[in-house]
Scaffold this active site. Sequence first.
Site, PDB file in Angstrom:
ATOM      1  N   PRO A  37       0.766  -1.287  -0.302  1.00  0.00           N
ATOM      2  CA  PRO A  37       0.100   0.077  -0.039  1.00  0.00           C
ATOM      3  C   PRO A  37       0.870   1.190   0.036  1.00  0.00           C
ATOM      4  CG  PRO A  37      -0.151  -1.023   2.174  1.00  0.00           C
ATOM      5  CD  PRO A  37       0.889  -1.907   1.421  1.00  0.00           C
ATOM      6  N   HIS A 191      -5.160  -0.615   8.262  1.00  0.00           N
ATOM      7  CA  HIS A 191      -4.001  -0.012   8.315  1.00  0.00           C
ATOM      8  C   HIS A 191      -3.679   0.213  10.001  1.00  0.00           C
ATOM      9  CE1 HIS A 191      -0.323   1.967   8.040  1.00  0.00           C
ATOM     10  NE2 HIS A 191      -0.507   2.851   7.175  1.00  0.00           N
ATOM     11  N   HIS A 194       2.594   2.120  11.230  1.00  0.00           N
ATOM     12  CA  HIS A 194       3.264   3.273  11.040  1.00  0.00           C
ATOM     13  C   HIS A 194       2.849   4.547  11.625  1.00  0.00           C
ATOM     14  CE1 HIS A 194       4.205   0.975   6.984  1.00  0.00           C
ATOM     15  NE2 HIS A 194       4.525   0.501   7.981  1.00  0.00           N
ATOM     16  N   TYR A 196      -0.202   5.830  12.713  1.00  0.00           N
ATOM     17  CA  TYR A 196      -1.314   6.223  12.530  1.00  0.00           C
ATOM     18  C   TYR A 196      -2.309   5.900  13.609  1.00  0.00           C
ATOM     19  CZ  TYR A 196       0.948   7.733   8.240  1.00  0.00           C
ATOM     20  OH  TYR A 196       2.110   8.331   7.482  1.00  0.00           O
ATOM     21  N   GLY A 327      11.881  -2.702   2.779  1.00  0.00           N
ATOM     22  CA  GLY A 327      13.572  -2.978   2.206  1.00  0.00           C
ATOM     23  C   GLY A 327      13.862  -4.273   1.700  1.00  0.00           C
ATOM     24  N   ARG A 349       8.607   0.740  -2.828  1.00  0.00           N
ATOM     25  CA  ARG A 349       9.287   1.822  -3.632  1.00  0.00           C
ATOM     26  C   ARG A 349       9.873   1.171  -4.932  1.00  0.00           C
ATOM     27  NH1 ARG A 349      13.216   3.411   1.357  1.00  0.00           N
ATOM     28  NH2 ARG A 349      12.614   1.250   1.450  1.00  0.00           N
TER      29      ARG A 349
HETATM   30  C1  LIG Z   1       5.519   6.730  -1.123  1.00  0.00           C
HETATM   31  C2  LIG Z   1       5.148   5.494   0.033  1.00  0.00           C
HETATM   32  C3  LIG Z   1       3.825   5.921   0.291  1.00  0.00           C
HETATM   33  C4  LIG Z   1       3.715   4.985   1.386  1.00  0.00           C
HETATM   34  N1  LIG Z   1       1.996   4.596   2.039  1.00  0.00           N
HETATM   35  C5  LIG Z   1       1.858   3.746   2.683  1.00  0.00           C
HETATM   36  C6  LIG Z   1       0.240   3.627   3.044  1.00  0.00           C
HETATM   37  O1  LIG Z   1      -0.453   4.634   2.315  1.00  0.00           O
HETATM   38  N2  LIG Z   1       0.167   2.818   3.751  1.00  0.00           N
HETATM   39  C7  LIG Z   1       1.102   1.694   4.478  1.00  0.00           C
HETATM   40  O2  LIG Z   1       0.464   0.745   5.062  1.00  0.00           O
HETATM   41  N3  LIG Z   1       2.403   1.979   4.039  1.00  0.00           N
HETATM   42  C8  LIG Z   1       2.880   3.113   3.127  1.00  0.00           C
HETATM   43  N4  LIG Z   1       4.041   2.835   2.878  1.00  0.00           N
HETATM   44  C9  LIG Z   1       4.903   1.871   3.384  1.00  0.00           C
HETATM   45  C10 LIG Z   1       4.929   0.897   2.155  1.00  0.00           C
HETATM   46  O3  LIG Z   1       3.789   0.100   2.325  1.00  0.00           O
HETATM   47  C11 LIG Z   1       6.062  -0.114   2.523  1.00  0.00           C
HETATM   48  O4  LIG Z   1       5.953  -0.799   3.686  1.00  0.00           O
HETATM   49  C12 LIG Z   1       7.390   0.523   2.537  1.00  0.00           C
HETATM   50  O5  LIG Z   1       7.633   1.344   1.459  1.00  0.00           O
HETATM   51  C13 LIG Z   1       8.790  -0.412   2.755  1.00  0.00           C
HETATM   52  O6  LIG Z   1       8.828  -1.178   1.649  1.00  0.00           O
HETATM   53  P1  LIG Z   1       9.852  -1.031   0.497  1.00  0.00           P
HETATM   54  O7  LIG Z   1      11.312  -0.957   1.056  1.00  0.00           O
HETATM   55  O8  LIG Z   1       9.494  -2.086  -0.332  1.00  0.00           O
HETATM   56  O9  LIG Z   1       9.547   0.487  -0.281  1.00  0.00           O
HETATM   57  C14 LIG Z   1       4.437   3.977   1.913  1.00  0.00           C
HETATM   58  C15 LIG Z   1       5.839   3.927   1.430  1.00  0.00           C
HETATM   59  C16 LIG Z   1       6.141   4.832   0.470  1.00  0.00           C
HETATM   60  C17 LIG Z   1       7.442   4.932  -0.191  1.00  0.00           C
END
Ligand SMILES: Cc1cc2nc3c(=O)[nH]c(=O)nc-3n(C[C@H](O)[C@H](O)[C@H](O)COP(=O)(O)O)c2cc1C
Length: 402
Positions: A37, A191, A194, A196, A327, A349
Amino acid sequence: MEHGEKVKMADSQGTPTLFSPYKMGKFNLSHRVVLAPMTRCRALNGIPRPALAEYYTQRSTPGGFLITEGTLISDTGAGFPHVPGIYNEEQVEAWKMIVDAVHAKGGIIFCQLWHVGRASHTVYQPGGVAPISSTNKPISKRWRILMPDGSYGIYPKPRPLETSEIQEVVEHYRKAALNAIRAGFDGIEIHGAHGYLIDQFLKDGINDRTDEYGGSLANRCKFLMQIVQAVASAIGIDRVAVRMSPAIDHLDATDSNPLNLGLAVIERLNKLQLQLGSKLAYLHVTQPRYHAYGQTESGKQGNEDEEAYLMRALKQTYQGTFMCSGGFNRELGMQAVAEGDADLVSYGRLFISNPDLVLRLKVNAPLNRYIRKTFYTHDPVVGYTDYPFLIEEKGRQVQSRL
Ligand SMILES: Cc1cc2nc3c(=O)[nH]c(=O)nc-3n(C[C@H](O)[C@H](O)[C@H](O)COP(=O)(O)O)c2cc1C
């Protein structure tokens, strides 16, 4: 399965890979690479637009699983500009087109239900009032909020919810879940991560309540569990998922004992599953290494031992499908699945910058780099749907701009 012949579904010992099929309750997934998400701020004025259909279908694969960006359960839930909601008819209608487009490509999609609580600002609140939370403590100045004009502001002091108001918020989650099903979603993810609203109740670094929603672990878990129960009774537990991040300090969401908190939530989810005779769709846990957006690049390890211990303890205790996030690159994702540390891996990402991430990971192709400065901008194309695909031609891989 596209390009299925190019990858091994399981190694010679039958160990699953990222590309092995997986049965997630009633859903048959063709692989384990999930779209995490992610808030992208492209739903102008809270309404999902055609740009979102393009974004999500680009990332859909037959039998692939997607989770939407955080989607608001009520008009008090926003803390970013142009975040979609699912609490009114216009939003439900608008989501239908997006969900249908994903389904047409064979994808399976859950809507992530979100309320930011104190991670908001008076500018995002109806009537310009203070945002709600479990507490009246604001998020510290270490963190900044993205304002509608693109500048960064300070988080204001929230208003703690009265005990008598809490059921109304639970009801907003229930209605939003019903709306999501009406819009055609296959299910919803709560959710709870993080920093919230739900995390503001779970963590003892924030929750300073003296009523039945504060103090003991049982009390701090109560808000989340009431939401899970309300939503499960409305749409069926097998269409409900929970996200949590006990070890993530994003937005000051600290807890004195993250492992105990994670285990306490899991114990309650396991019990509810037993009572209802059916399981949640999955439990989604963010890896400790994803400490704060921007601090850890994809593919970098955090404190390996510590996080492996915490994540393994949670995975081993939860009686159902376990999804990890934070990550992961190809190698770490393959390892997590092969070693039984995750059933599913969500990619954030790397999925922003690689719409065909599933194919790229399968054939071990190079990945596009993500451009952080367009994560939260509002252009319907730039930094959103204009990342290049890898196009395969007669066995020769070429990269081409769309
Ligand atoms: C631009 C952005 C927006 C995000 N928005 C949400 C969100 O709306 N809800 C959520 O649970 N996590 C959100 N996250 C966290 C991601 O779901 C994910 O756990 C986080 O990017 C780590 O994974 P990655 O290392 O593959 O990027 C967001 C992350 C990024 C980079």
